[in-house]
Scaffold this motif. Structure first.
Motif, PDB file in Angstrom:
ATOM      1  N   LYS A  41     -41.083 -35.047 -23.292  1.00  0.00           N
ATOM      2  CA  LYS A  41     -40.293 -33.824 -23.452  1.00  0.00           C
ATOM      3  C   LYS A  41     -39.207 -33.681 -22.374  1.00  0.00           C
ATOM      4  N   TRP A  42     -37.996 -33.405 -22.818  1.00  0.00           N
ATOM      5  CA  TRP A  42     -36.867 -33.075 -21.941  1.00  0.00           C
ATOM      6  C   TRP A  42     -36.194 -31.850 -22.535  1.00  0.00           C
ATOM      7  N   TYR A  43     -36.124 -30.766 -21.770  1.00  0.00           N
ATOM      8  CA  TYR A  43     -35.523 -29.544 -22.304  1.00  0.00           C
ATOM      9  C   TYR A  43     -34.966 -28.692 -21.176  1.00  0.00           C
ATOM     10  N   VAL A  44     -34.172 -27.701 -21.570  1.00  0.00           N
ATOM     11  CA  VAL A  44     -33.532 -26.800 -20.596  1.00  0.00           C
ATOM     12  C   VAL A  44     -34.122 -25.412 -20.766  1.00  0.00           C
ATOM     13  N   GLU A  45     -34.520 -24.806 -19.633  1.00  0.00           N
ATOM     14  CA  GLU A  45     -35.089 -23.466 -19.645  1.00  0.00           C
ATOM     15  C   GLU A  45     -34.685 -22.741 -18.374  1.00  0.00           C
ATOM     16  N   ASP A  46     -34.109 -21.568 -18.516  1.00  0.00           N
ATOM     17  CA  ASP A  46     -33.675 -20.759 -17.363  1.00  0.00           C
ATOM     18  C   ASP A  46     -32.751 -21.536 -16.427  1.00  0.00           C
ATOM     19  N   VAL A 188     -41.866 -32.100 -14.056  1.00  0.00           N
ATOM     20  CA  VAL A 188     -40.905 -32.066 -12.959  1.00  0.00           C
ATOM     21  C   VAL A 188     -39.701 -31.242 -13.390  1.00  0.00           C
ATOM     22  N   TYR A 189     -39.251 -30.365 -12.493  1.00  0.00           N
ATOM     23  CA  TYR A 189     -38.055 -29.555 -12.716  1.00  0.00           C
ATOM     24  C   TYR A 189     -36.889 -30.172 -11.941  1.00  0.00           C
ATOM     25  N   TRP A 190     -35.684 -30.101 -12.540  1.00  0.00           N
ATOM     26  CA  TRP A 190     -34.477 -30.656 -11.924  1.00  0.00           C
ATOM     27  C   TRP A 190     -33.354 -29.623 -11.980  1.00  0.00           C
ATOM     28  N   ARG A 191     -32.470 -29.662 -10.979  1.00  0.00           N
ATOM     29  CA  ARG A 191     -31.292 -28.796 -11.005  1.00  0.00           C
ATOM     30  C   ARG A 191     -30.220 -29.380 -10.071  1.00  0.00           C
ATOM     31  N   ASN A 192     -29.005 -28.845 -10.201  1.00  0.00           N
ATOM     32  CA  ASN A 192     -27.883 -29.207  -9.314  1.00  0.00           C
ATOM     33  C   ASN A 192     -27.698 -30.717  -9.204  1.00  0.00           C
ATOM     34  N   ILE A 193     -27.563 -31.382 -10.359  1.00  0.00           N
ATOM     35  CA  ILE A 193     -27.357 -32.834 -10.391  1.00  0.00           C
ATOM     36  C   ILE A 193     -25.850 -33.089 -10.327  1.00  0.00           C
ATOM     37  N   VAL A 194     -25.396 -33.544  -9.179  1.00  0.00           N
ATOM     38  CA  VAL A 194     -23.961 -33.698  -8.934  1.00  0.00           C
ATOM     39  C   VAL A 194     -23.661 -35.122  -8.494  1.00  0.00           C
ATOM     40  N   LEU A 195     -22.629 -35.710  -9.086  1.00  0.00           N
ATOM     41  CA  LEU A 195     -22.258 -37.088  -8.760  1.00  0.00           C
ATOM     42  C   LEU A 195     -20.821 -37.159  -8.260  1.00  0.00           C
ATOM     43  N   LYS A 196     -20.616 -38.011  -7.262  1.00  0.00           N
ATOM     44  CA  LYS A 196     -19.276 -38.283  -6.757  1.00  0.00           C
ATOM     45  C   LYS A 196     -19.067 -39.788  -6.800  1.00  0.00           C
ATOM     46  N   LYS A 197     -18.044 -40.236  -7.538  1.00  0.00           N
ATOM     47  CA  LYS A 197     -17.734 -41.657  -7.583  1.00  0.00           C
ATOM     48  C   LYS A 197     -17.140 -42.097  -6.244  1.00  0.00           C
ATOM     49  N   LEU A 198     -17.514 -43.286  -5.811  1.00  0.00           N
ATOM     50  CA  LEU A 198     -17.017 -43.822  -4.544  1.00  0.00           C
ATOM     51  C   LEU A 198     -16.039 -44.968  -4.798  1.00  0.00           C
TER      52      LEU A 198
END
Length: 198
Positions: A41-46, A188-198
């Protein structure tokens, strides 16, 4: 001549700014830009991205549709129950067989921040055991992974966990994947996934 020099400098600064631009990989609303692999399961909540074992209790992955070579990624995770997961770099998935390298996200005592090669050489490097104290199980943790050329450096809550150089990783191509380990009982909960290309 002066105008040409100004134009060259301007273009260089624009290219540099573009290279340094940060991109949110998770929009807090849905799974746009990602593909689910497997039946877990992968889903978005709150506003949170949630990964959870499904009835098959198998491996599951959520992978970016775009591939990334050299980059810095920061994200926050919070584990419940088993919590065994990970962040894959330069990776591809076929069914639920992943090819690539995992920066471990695991319960205490299980080498969070270490690098594991699935269906290959296994563990490539583990953090020193005393660094396990930096993991806050059941609370929000911040992970940073810097991938450049053949080098990968992982950080947990501001502390360097491993710094590893490997030619095979340097040759790798693929996207970023989040994992659900097999066995069931994982959330597991995840948030603020930010990527910067180098």
């Amino acid at each position: 001549m002066k105008n040409v020099l100004v134009m060259v400098l301007l273009l260089a600064s624009v290219n540099f700014a573009h290279a340094q631009k940060k991109v949110k990989l998770f929009n807090g609303k849905d799974l746009s830009g990602w593909t689910i692999y497997g039946t877990e399961k992968w889903y978005v909540e709150d506003g949170l991205l949630i990964s959870e074992s499904g009835p098959d209790k198998g491996y599951g992955y959520l992978g970016t549709d775009e591939h990334y070579k050299d980059f810095e990624i920061t994200l926050e995770f919070k584990q419940e129950a088993n919590g065994n997961s990970g962040v894959f770099i330069r990776s591809t998935v076929d069914g639920t067989k992943v090819s690539g390298w995992q920066v471990e996200v695991a319960p205490p005592g299980h080498d969070t921040g270490g690098i594991y090669e699935s269906y290959g050489r296994g563990w490539l490097v583990k953090p020193d055991p005393e660094k396990d104290k930096y993991l806050k199980f059941g609370e929000w943790n911040k992970m940073k992974i810097v991938v450049k050329g053949d080098n990968v450096t992982s950080y947990l809550n501001g502390h360097e966990m491993v710094n590893f150089t490997d030619a095979k990783i340097g040759e790798g191509e693929g996207g970023i994947c989040l994992q659900i380990h097999d066995g069931g009982g994982i959330k597991v909960y995840w948030r603020n996934i930010v990527l910067k290309k180098l």
